[in-house]
Design a protein around this motif. Sequence first.
Motif, PDB file in Angstrom:
ATOM      1  N   ASN A 107      38.990  47.265  47.295  1.00 16.25           N
ATOM      2  CA  ASN A 107      39.690  47.368  46.060  1.00 16.25           C
ATOM      3  C   ASN A 107      40.020  45.915  45.304  1.00 16.25           C
ATOM      4  N   PHE A 108      40.484  45.009  46.300  1.00 16.34           N
ATOM      5  CA  PHE A 108      41.022  43.803  45.654  1.00 16.34           C
ATOM      6  C   PHE A 108      40.260  42.571  46.054  1.00 16.34           C
TER       7      PHE A 108
ATOM      8  N   ARG B 190      49.912  43.942  44.606  1.00 17.34           N
ATOM      9  CA  ARG B 190      48.710  43.994  43.946  1.00 17.34           C
ATOM     10  C   ARG B 190      48.476  45.503  43.589  1.00 17.34           C
ATOM     11  N   MET B 191      48.102  45.451  42.146  1.00 18.03           N
ATOM     12  CA  MET B 191      48.174  46.968  41.650  1.00 18.03           C
ATOM     13  C   MET B 191      46.902  47.419  41.164  1.00 18.03           C
ATOM     14  N   MET B 192      46.316  48.457  41.617  1.00 15.41           N
ATOM     15  CA  MET B 192      45.004  48.979  41.222  1.00 15.41           C
ATOM     16  C   MET B 192      45.222  49.882  39.898  1.00 15.41           C
TER      17      MET B 192
ATOM     18  N   ARG C  64      47.961  52.315  41.244  1.00 15.39           N
ATOM     19  CA  ARG C  64      48.368  52.481  42.630  1.00 15.39           C
ATOM     20  C   ARG C  64      48.607  51.191  43.392  1.00 15.39           C
TER      21      ARG C  64
END
Lengths: 125, 441
Positions: A93-94, B45-47, B66
């Motif tokens: 995701n990151f 860290r945000m999604m 999230r």
Amino acid sequence: MPKIRRTRKKAPEGYELIEETLNVESLWPVFKIHHQRSRYIFDLFYKRKAISRELYDWCLREGVADANLIAKWKKQGYENLCCLRCIQTRDTNFGTTCVCRVPKSKLEEGKVVECVHCGCRGCCG
Amino acid sequence: MYCNTKTIDTQFYLYAINKYNRQNWEDSDFPILCPTCLGDNPYIRMMKDKYGKECSICERPFTTFRWCPGRGMRYKKTEICQTCAKMKNVCQTCVFDLEYGLPVAVRDHALGLKDDIPTGDFNKEHFHQNLGKELALQGDDLRQAHSAPNAFLERISQGRKGPYYKRNLPHICSFWVKGECRRGEECPYRHEKPSDPDDPLSVQNIVDRFYGTKDPVADKLLRRAEEMPSMAPPEDKTITTLWCGGVTSELAESDLQEYFYQFGEVACINIVQKSSCAFVQFTKRESAENAANKCYGRLDLKGVRLNVRWGKPQQSGAKHHADIEKTTPVPGLPGPLPNPGKVAQYDPSKRAKLAESVPKPMSEPIDLPAMGAMGAPRAPSDFAGPDKGGNSGFQKIHYPSQSKDRMGSGKYAHMAPPSQYNNANNAEKKPGQKRAASDWK
């Protein structure tokens, strides 16, 4: 539930019964065997020097050992890499590597981590 | 880049539900969250997932976020859309009030707000469709109405001041509860006993909590608020004692003193270890009332939760009065300081004209003829000379140390001060000659 939903329909009846078996963990032994097989060939040629170059190349061509994975093992810091998925930053995701690539010393008080891709518990250092 | 496929699929999925209203689907940049939900790590860290899920209340697609609220916590995500959150001024994840951290039902009850939001199928859809436009017009008024300062809410939310990270813990491992957890050490869920299923607090529903109906937490809070003994000051005007319960051995009298003297002079503090309580007695009734206003009911000192009430007149209260030796009040001392809130605004014109009255120390010739004879330096009193007239507070001498003729406690009054003040005496001596012990009278 897989991360990518390929259809927009609800699954038919009975899915709940089988979905437990269809989890990601069922693939972990596959990755383990793949790693072990490649490791065997790699060790035979580079460490023990027990087979000829010709035989080694033939194994790579036949697919007995994974050439890409072995290429990583020759690099400093990646000698014990578990699988190629864990260093693929596009999969996360990151844009980071898998949690199994974090050295145990940096993972303070962390409990046992089994990475989701291959079930590795730490392939660093 | 990382969530592309998923987003497109969800869009198609939700297309089937709401394709006529896609213009109204919500899109936002950052969620509306309370500090507890965000967690303690400043480097989150945000999604962001555009149209990731439907809102739990209005069932329209919205931008979900999230993030991980800290080490060892479960990942949290936004549950309700921003429109619904703004309507009630609550956090998008935990649906608690942004201002006080209280359930919607409690806050609305205290502020007297009543929203008649339709909950049925089509009425709800229609209401929420038009809500966006309405909020754009009345947004500010609504927010002010929701965050109006309210004493009742202040008191109830005393216990909820700091962040409560226990809310972010992972859920209980249901397999472990049945004894079937095969993950063992690496299981991310909690291996703890679940809460009692009979407990009414176990059954909670986000929709109910949002609308403010059938909320067991809110009911419990309101019930507790009613049962709390009222803070009305006792009618007996001589009672100036506050009773504090829950005093552990960590708290000393000095800690209580340090805290309570801000309200006024504390006559005495008495800690009764056996019943883990303490009595704080003030000299003035006003100070006691001040203190009660500020911390009646709940007070946290050095991590210890104290239960503060008015002291009862019988038993320990009365014994207390008898125990105190009535010392004569010292005259001429300034009274207790006023409450910070009541201090008058700074007025430059009324500032004490200090500059003129303080004599410049070195310019005046210092008259020290009778130094040795007196045995005590006169210098300080000469400095204070010009002020004598204006300094009204110190005319009456209650303690010996208040007199201007002497300096210090008097213990060493028999000794003369060091030579630099003793010019008169030194003139007689040769330079360099050591002073005999007898010189130090």
